[in-house]
Design a protein around this motif. Sequence first.
Motif, mmCIF file in Angstrom:
data_model
loop_
_atom_site.group_PDB
_atom_site.id
_atom_site.type_symbol
_atom_site.label_atom_id
_atom_site.label_comp_id
_atom_site.label_asym_id
_atom_site.label_seq_id
_atom_site.Cartn_x
_atom_site.Cartn_y
_atom_site.Cartn_z
ATOM 1 N N ARG A 19 -43.849 -14.280 42.532
ATOM 2 C CA ARG A 19 -42.596 -14.499 41.789
ATOM 3 C C ARG A 19 -42.695 -13.867 40.403
ATOM 4 O O ARG A 19 -41.724 -13.273 39.929
ATOM 5 N N GLN A 23 -40.262 -10.320 38.464
ATOM 6 C CA GLN A 23 -39.429 -10.438 37.266
ATOM 7 C C GLN A 23 -40.024 -9.600 36.133
ATOM 8 O O GLN A 23 -41.137 -9.098 36.240
ATOM 9 N N ASN A 42 -40.438 -9.302 27.344
ATOM 10 C CA ASN A 42 -40.502 -8.591 28.621
ATOM 11 C C ASN A 42 -41.977 -8.329 28.894
ATOM 12 O O ASN A 42 -42.780 -8.200 27.970
ATOM 13 N N VAL A 73 -41.626 -18.337 33.543
ATOM 14 C CA VAL A 73 -40.642 -17.430 34.130
ATOM 15 C C VAL A 73 -39.871 -18.226 35.177
ATOM 16 O O VAL A 73 -40.446 -19.055 35.886
ATOM 17 N N ASP A 74 -38.568 -17.970 35.266
ATOM 18 C CA ASP A 74 -37.779 -18.636 36.301
ATOM 19 C C ASP A 74 -36.654 -17.717 36.755
ATOM 20 O O ASP A 74 -36.396 -16.674 36.151
ATOM 21 N N ASP A 75 -36.008 -18.122 37.817
ATOM 22 C CA ASP A 75 -34.856 -17.384 38.330
ATOM 23 C C ASP A 75 -34.074 -18.320 39.235
ATOM 24 O O ASP A 75 -34.586 -19.349 39.685
ATOM 25 N N HIS A 76 -32.830 -17.955 39.478
ATOM 26 C CA HIS A 76 -32.011 -18.764 40.389
ATOM 27 C C HIS A 76 -30.892 -17.934 40.991
ATOM 28 O O HIS A 76 -30.519 -16.885 40.460
ATOM 29 N N THR A 77 -30.410 -18.417 42.103
ATOM 30 C CA THR A 77 -29.194 -17.920 42.740
ATOM 31 C C THR A 77 -28.296 -19.139 42.931
ATOM 32 O O THR A 77 -28.654 -20.250 42.533
ATOM 33 N N ALA A 81 -33.594 -21.884 43.440
ATOM 34 C CA ALA A 81 -34.126 -21.717 42.086
ATOM 35 C C ALA A 81 -35.634 -21.900 42.129
ATOM 36 O O ALA A 81 -36.167 -22.496 43.063
ATOM 37 N N SER A 83 -39.407 -21.854 39.306
ATOM 38 C CA SER A 83 -40.011 -21.754 37.985
ATOM 39 C C SER A 83 -41.521 -21.649 38.150
ATOM 40 O O SER A 83 -42.105 -22.346 38.986
#
Length: 145
Positions: A19, A23, A42, A73-77, A81, A83
């Motif tokens: 993951r 990113q 970044n 770091v995380d992300d979602h749709t 989701a 983390s």
Amino acid sequence: MNENIDPVIVLDSVQSMARLRAQDLGRIVTHIGETIDIFPVNYVVDGDGILFRTAPGSKLFELTVNADVLFQVDDHTDADAWSVIVRGRAEALETDAEVDRAERAGLRPWIPTLKRVFVRITPTTITGRAFHRDPEPERTGVAEY
């Protein structure tokens, strides 16, 4: 949602690193005495470490005073989701060999500023969680404790 199934999936270190590799924007948390700061950076995953670039300033100063950091770091749709949190030590790269390797990692600043200092976070622990985004359970009735 099935109330008998835990909605949180614990990611192992391999899944968590995958993951992280997907990113390029994270947050580094520094801590000096009573002061806790968080900085967006970044980054790129390089081997087992995380590289980012910075310039002289509060972030670099704080890392030299206390190298213990958190990196998140995380992300979602709309459906899912996740983390990942890395605990580790952040150190500015000093040798020519370290800097040359970092230069080849392809890390470029997002804004047109000179960031000549490469910093590597060496993880001590990596934890991650993922979950499917379902509606909140009903709130009626007696809550189970």
